[in-house]
Design an enzyme around this catalytic site. Structure first.
Site, PDB file in Angstrom:
ATOM      1  N   ASP A   1       0.897  -1.222  -0.084  1.00 13.49           N
ATOM      2  CA  ASP A   1       0.211  -0.083  -0.020  1.00 13.49           C
ATOM      3  C   ASP A   1       0.713   1.272   0.048  1.00 13.49           C
ATOM      4  OD1 ASP A   1      -1.860  -1.691   0.245  1.00 13.49           O
ATOM      5  OD2 ASP A   1      -2.885  -1.305   1.896  1.00 13.49           O
ATOM      6  N   ASP A   2       0.577   2.168  -1.032  1.00  8.98           N
ATOM      7  CA  ASP A   2       1.374   3.269  -1.089  1.00  8.98           C
ATOM      8  C   ASP A   2       0.741   4.383  -0.424  1.00  8.98           C
ATOM      9  OD1 ASP A   2       3.868   4.442  -2.445  1.00  8.98           O
ATOM     10  OD2 ASP A   2       2.366   5.814  -3.401  1.00  8.98           O
TER      11      ASP A   2
ATOM     12  N   HIS B   1      -6.203   2.583  -4.218  1.00  4.62           N
ATOM     13  CA  HIS B   1      -6.337   2.469  -2.901  1.00  4.62           C
ATOM     14  C   HIS B   1      -7.015   3.896  -2.269  1.00  4.62           C
ATOM     15  CE1 HIS B   1      -5.456   1.187   1.095  1.00  4.62           C
ATOM     16  NE2 HIS B   1      -4.390   1.863   1.390  1.00  4.62           N
TER      17      HIS B   1
ATOM     18  N   HIS C   1       3.690  -2.217   3.279  1.00  6.41           N
ATOM     19  CA  HIS C   1       3.765  -0.819   2.964  1.00  6.41           C
ATOM     20  C   HIS C   1       4.805   0.063   2.475  1.00  6.41           C
ATOM     21  CE1 HIS C   1       0.267  -1.381   5.969  1.00  6.41           C
ATOM     22  NE2 HIS C   1      -0.469  -0.498   5.056  1.00  6.41           N
TER      23      HIS C   1
ATOM     24  N   HIS D   1      -7.596   8.305   1.228  1.00  5.29           N
ATOM     25  CA  HIS D   1      -7.683   7.286   2.299  1.00  5.29           C
ATOM     26  C   HIS D   1      -8.679   7.327   3.387  1.00  5.29           C
ATOM     27  CE1 HIS D   1      -5.701   4.139   5.140  1.00  5.29           C
ATOM     28  NE2 HIS D   1      -5.262   3.769   3.945  1.00  5.29           N
TER      29      HIS D   1
END
Length: 396
Positions: free
Chosen positions: A49-50, A100, A196, A104
């Site tokens: 996950d960026d 994603h 991550h 967020h």
């Protein structure tokens, strides 16, 4: 006159109701929630996950490249804005991109409109930077998912909401050893590992080299999420042992698959590098490999597309097998070699009625065919738009 007006209004009302009902049916195709894949093959998907800083992105990319591993990166719009070159690097290295969200947020607290905005903004930005789409995979921020989220995400074109079955919790600052132990202890065929790229996970790039080498020692192969999904219930997949004189093209042609699909299923990056004795997975196979080739004599009204559809192959394959440079130039009486066939052409067609929750990908998997073939056979231009009750022709 008054009665005619009333009847016309009622007809218009019924027509609008049908359109609205169809729209609801289409949008009701919920995203499929995936935590791992049910397979006996030793495959694993490393996912990253960026977020906002992506501080370790390039370190991770270097390690993956050194070990010839392809992974999947779930990207945020805010992160892409902060480090666009990192995102370009991820795409340039051939890794899969997933959505994603943009900011967020917790998707369980958003409306369908807000979900769509988050997804669309990120998709547009990633496409502008890399030329690649994030569809059809999405990962929910915080892993927060419910039925409303799956419906909203599915309606936006994301057929799969990808969770995980191994959470490294690397963002808590765990050491490389702790991260690797979590993975090695919980690994199983079809696993999805969550990691991550941010500065809050400094142990991740340190853990990766050992993690990868130990998993390889256990016989695991590294795949992207899309490749992993292809292993779902693929116990009928065949294997083939490379013989002297074989090429990927000859093997792909024998089994009626594409070179790229064969390469993807076996993590082959250089199509020229296969070796005698190498065991290859043949994706999407359910029967014994063909041993003979069928020939077809062109009849009046035939086109290459029509013939390709009859034999469950592609125009490009028939053209290549017959040295046809112009796919519009075939003539009555011409004898064509049909690559990868062993039986007579199909004379019957299977019909399938779309049910709630169906996607073209799901239906294609059920019938051992491809989304593109079903779309072509039914004149579907947007593969996300099918409706409950719709009757599809399933090409054989």
């Amino acid at each position: 006159m008054k009665r005619k007006v009333i009847r016309g209004a009622m007809a218009l009302f019924i027509l609008l109701a049908m359109v609205i009902t169809q729209s609801i049916s289409v949008s009701a195709a919920a995203s499929k929630f995936v935590t791992s894949v049910n397979t006996t093959s030793k495959v694993v998907a490393l996912t990253f996950d960026d977020g906002a800083d992506g501080a370790n992105t390039n370190k991770i990319l270097d390690i993956l490249a050194k070990n010839n591993v392809k992974a999947t990166f779930f990207l945020t719009g805010s992160g892409a804005n902060n480090h666009p070159q990192y995102i370009k690097n991820i795409a340039a290295k051939g890794h899969q991109l997933g959505n994603h969200s943009y900011t967020h947020p917790d998707f369980t607290k958003l409306t369908a409109t807000q979900m769509k905005s988050e997804l669309d903004r990120t998709e547009a930005l990633i496409k502008s930077l890399t030329g690649k789409t994030t569809k059809p995979i999405f990962r929910a921020p915080f892993g927060a998912v419910n039925s409303t989220v799956l419906s909203g995400v599915g309606a936006s074109g994301y057929g799969y909401t990808i969770q995980w079955n191994i959470d490294t919790v690397d963002w808590k600052g765990l050491t490389a050893s702790q991260i690797n132990t979590k993975v090695q202890t919980n690994i199983k065929p079809g696993s999805i590992v969550l990691m991550h790229t941010g500065a809050g996970a400094p142990g991740t790039p340190l853990a990766l080299p050992t993690m990868i080498s130990q998993l390889k020692a256990k016989g695991y192969k590294f795949v992207t999420i899309s490749q992993l999904l292809a292993y779902q219930n693929t116990s009928t997949n065949k294997t083939y042992t490379v013989k002297s004189g074989d090429t990927l093209y000859s093997i792909a042609r024998t089994y009626g698959v594409t070179v790229s699909a064969l390469a993807a299923a076996n993590n082959i990056t250089n199509y020229s590098l296969i070796y005698v004795g190498q065991v290859l997975i043949i994706p999407g196979t359910t029967v014994t490999p063909p041993t003979t080739t069928v020939k077809y004599t062109v009849k009046s009204g035939d086109t290459l597309y029509k013939i390709a559809t009859m034999y469950n192959t592609t125009v490009a394959k028939i053209a290549a097998a017959n040295n046809i440079a112009n796919v519009n130039s075939i003539y009555v009486g011409q004898v064509l070699v049909i690559p990868g066939t062993t039986v007579t052409p199909p004379t019957t067609t299977v019909k399938y009625t779309v049910k709630s929750g169906d996607t073209l990908y799901k239906i294609a998997t059920m019938y051992n065919t491809t989304v593109a073939k079903i779309a072509a056979a039914n004149n579907i231009t947007n593969v996300s738009l099918i409706s409950v009750g719709q009757v599809l022709t399933i090409p054989k």
